[in-house]
Scaffold this motif. Structure first.
Motif, short mmCIF file in Angstrom:
data_model
loop_
_atom_site.label_atom_id
_atom_site.label_comp_id
_atom_site.label_asym_id
_atom_site.label_seq_id
_atom_site.Cartn_x
_atom_site.Cartn_y
_atom_site.Cartn_z
N ARG A 172 30.81 50.50 41.01
CA ARG A 172 30.71 49.09 40.63
C ARG A 172 30.58 48.93 39.12
O ARG A 172 29.99 49.74 38.42
CB ARG A 172 29.54 48.39 41.35
CG ARG A 172 28.16 48.92 41.04
CD ARG A 172 27.53 48.31 39.82
NE ARG A 172 26.89 47.03 40.10
CZ ARG A 172 26.39 46.25 39.16
NH1 ARG A 172 26.45 46.62 37.87
NH2 ARG A 172 25.81 45.12 39.45
N ALA A 199 36.20 47.45 38.84
CA ALA A 199 35.29 48.58 39.12
C ALA A 199 35.69 49.77 38.23
O ALA A 199 36.72 49.73 37.56
CB ALA A 199 35.33 49.00 40.58
N THR A 253 32.82 43.78 38.94
CA THR A 253 33.03 43.87 40.39
C THR A 253 32.58 42.57 41.05
O THR A 253 31.48 42.08 40.76
CB THR A 253 32.22 45.04 40.98
OG1 THR A 253 32.62 46.24 40.31
CG2 THR A 253 32.44 45.19 42.48
#
Lengths: 400, 311
Positions: free
Chosen positions: B147, B139, B151
């Motif tokens: 994100r 991330a 991720t």
């Protein structure tokens, strides 16, 4: 550029891009990282031929974007090599983030830029919107009227950028297509003369000196950032003297003299046009024509826009009754273009100052003719006669 | 093979202590190991991110090697310029012919999988003599756990939070190592910080490869993942034993598995160690856990096939 050839040098009929590429070959940079874009593409294409023929020691980095072109050039310069690139328009805009990094990291990169309009709408022809958009990025900016000036400015830029009092990147401009693809007689130096003039590059803190590791591009918080930016300001101020010193030395070599600007029949002028780049040629012609008719007209052609030579411009123009400041770019402030805004600001504290109007002209390659320039001088004559300035921002040669 | 631990422990730290990374952070471990794997001089380029801001706060620096940061999306382009300068100056005799410098770029998954993807692809295609190391924590941790395309499915981040109707990220990870392998570069590998020997062997290989190399290293972020700092290496081991993260090499196009768990553990064993996945264990989300397991199983089978290791 005032021409007083000392020796009878051989002139060559070449285009602006050819002249710039020729200068790049003579500079023989250690690294060139570039990405094609009209109308600057040719510069790197021609240079690639020099490279293919083994005429340069350069390592070519043919990147996948202008953002990477400037990033690789910054890396190469920080490494301790002499590094160059070239671009136009959208390419310069894609580099925009990295332009600030180049100046803030104090990498003395030299980059020819062929001026072109910016999207949208898409347009490949000349105006100055691209480089005017970079004016606050910490790059020195030299504008050239023709191929000769494109050639001369590029060679001088190496010395200006790498001067220890400066250590800032320099962009040198020629007008897209008008200069870049137009053929002119250009006086070229010998390779040895260029090499002797620019000298070798010795970086103070090269990354490649692995015995003495340095950290480039750290984080500054509130405690140091301001001081580092202030140092960029000081370097830009220092550049003024360096630009003049380098020009003087270049004149000894070539007989061609350069300064912050060139004045033409300005000493006794009552009206003057302030202009950059190729439109100066048209203006010079009109000045001569109108002078024959008894009009006291003159011209100031600005070469150095960054640093902005405010006091020198005031000194050169304060005796003039009315000036027209020509901008081939619009700041879209609703108040005109960047040269117009800065030149008028330079006069703010002066008791004696000309009446001033700002013309936006030639956007997207719109032709600027002798009739357009004549009409500007006539507007100035009208202002002097009536004492009424009228609209301060005007558009020249556009359909209303 | 990298030197024995006893010798490695005598090598000076090239990323020194005093940097500001969190306790229990993965990237300093990864970066130190990479740089310790060779005794040749190195020059480092760093993408903007935690590894950059934590190590270079002016007037201090944690770097005892030449280091450059220029921006976020361009570590690969920046180091390619440095490497080009080296090639040029060496060819011109301005650098001693017997001096060999290695070039490394470090970027997080944000700077590598996403914003720096084009720059990385370009540098790999051009064939620079460089190793690009992604410290993958899954991330945008430096900006506050947003994100990225690295991720994992189901992870709660600040831009893919678990809420009343959404259960974290709804896309699977981009398979960056496979994409890098598709560039037909001489060396691609994936490693994890809990297996130092495997990581350092791969780093050394990558650095000494003639041409571009890419190394993807699992380097957890304790804040973004939500775990007790002391557990970082155990969590990495679970990631690998569950095949959530796999260890392999692609050398001159040939895929080779570096580690096959004797007993493949369920992915829930890995997921339950971190607060970013805790919503997945709520009642009603059983199907999501099954989906995640099925995806991991399928990808593991695919990797085994690529490596010719199906048995």
């Amino acid at each position: 550029m005032a021409v007083k050839q000392k020796t009878v040098a051989e002139s060559h009929a070449i285009t602006g891009n050819e002249a710039v590429a020729y200068a790049m070959r003579q500079i023989n940079p250690d690294v060139v990282a570039a990405y094609p874009i009209t109308p600057a593409t040719e510069i790197v294409q021609i240079f690639s031929n020099y490279h293919a023929d083994g005429l340069v020691d350069t390592e070519m980095v043919l990147v996948e974007s202008e953002h990477s072109a400037m990033s690789a050039t910054i890396g190469a310069s920080a490494a301790g090599s002499r590094a160059m690139t070239a671009t136009s328009s959208q390419g310069l805009l894609l580099m925009h983030e990295m332009l600030y990094v180049a100046s803030g990291t104090r990498t003395p990169i030299v980059m020819p830029v062929v001026n072109r309009a910016v999207s949208a709408p898409l347009n490949i022809h000349c105006d100055h919107s691209d480089t005017m958009g970079s004016r606050d990025s910490g790059w020195i900016q030299l504008y050239g009227e023709n191929a000769q000036e494109g050639y001369d400015n590029l060679i001088q830029s190496i010395r200006i950028a790498e001067h220890p009092d400066v250590m800032l990147p320099v962009m040198t401009m020629t007008d897209g297509f008008i200069t870049s693809h137009g053929m002119e007689n250009v006086f070229l130096l010998e390779d040895e003369e260029v090499q002797a003039f620019i000298g070798g590059f010795k970086a103070a803190y090269p990354l490649l000196d692995t015995d003495n590791p340095v950290t480039f591009g750290p984080v500054d918080f509130t405690d140091y950032y301001f001081e580092h930016r202030r140092q960029v300001f000081e370097a830009m101020v220092n550049a003024k003297q360096v630009i003049l010193d380098v020009a003087k030395e270049y004149e000894r070599l070539t007989g061609r003299s350069y300064g912050f600007f060139e004045t033409y029949r300005l000493d006794d002028a009552e009206m003057a046009i302030v202009v950059l780049s190729s439109a100066a040629g048209t203006t010079r012609f009109v000045v001569d024509q109108l002078r024959k008719q008894g009009m006291k007209v003159g011209m100031l052609k600005l070469r150095v826009f960054r640093p902005f030579p405010a006091t020198e411009l005031v000194e050169a123009l304060k005796h003039v009754g009315a000036i027209a400041i020509m901008d081939r770019a619009d700041s879209l402030s609703g108040e005109g273009g960047p040269v117009g805004a800065e030149l008028r600001a330079a006069f703010y504290n002066e008791e004696k100052r000309p009446k001033a109007v700002n013309y936006i002209y030639g956007l997207g390659g719109r032709d600027v003719t002798i009739h357009h320039i004549e009409s500007v001088y006539k507007d100035l004559a009208n202002i002097l006669e009536t004492g009424v300035v009228g609209p301060t921002v005007r558009h020249l040669g556009v359909r209303e | 093979m990298v030197a024995p631990l006893k010798q490695l422990s005598l090598r000076p730290d090239r990323l020194t202590s005093g940097h500001r990374a969190c306790a229990g952070c993965g990237f300093p471990i990864a970066l130190k190991m990479v740089l310790m794997s060779t005794e040749d001089p190195v020059v480092v380029a760093n993408a903007t991110g935690c590894a950059e801001v934590c190590t270079s706060i002016f007037p201090y620096t944690a770097w005892d090697v030449p280091w450059i940061h220029s921006a976020f999306e361009n570590a690969a382009a920046t180091i390619s310029g440095v490497e080009a300068a080296y090639q040029s100056l060496k060819r011109q005799g301005k650098i001693a012919s017997d001096k060999t410098i290695r070039f490394v770029a470090f970027g997080g998954d944000g700077g590598t999988y996403d914003i720096g993807f084009q720059s990385l692809s370009g540098a790999m295609e051009r064939g620079h003599n460089m190793l690009y190391v992604c410290y993958d924590n899954g991330a945008y941790m430096n900006t506050g756990i947003q994100r990225s395309s690295a991720t994992p499915y189901g992870a709660s981040t600040s831009t893919s939070p678990a809420g009343k109707v959404r259960q974290g990220k709804v896309q699977y990870r981009k398979d960056l190592a496979a994409i890098m392998a598709a560039h037909n570069i001489p060396y691609v590998a994936q490693a994890s910080i809990h297996n130092h020997r495997d990581l350092m062997n791969k780093a050394q290989k990558g650095l000494e490869t003639d041409g571009p190399a890419f190394l993807n290293v699992l380097a957890p972020c304790r804040l973004g993942w939500g775990f007790d700092p002391k557990n970082i290496l155990d969590i990495c081991k679970l990631a690998v034993d569950s095949t959530f993260w796999t260890l392999f090499e692609v050398e001159d196009g040939k895929w080779k598995l570096s580690y096959k768990p004797r007993n493949k553990v369920q992915v829930t064993e890995f997921l339950k160690t971190q607060s970013r996945f805790k919503h997945l264990f709520k009642k009603g989300n059983e199907e999501l856990l099954e989906q995640i397991q099925a995806d991991i199983d399928a990808k593991w089978e695919e990797l085994l096939e690529r490596c010719g290791a199906n048995a």
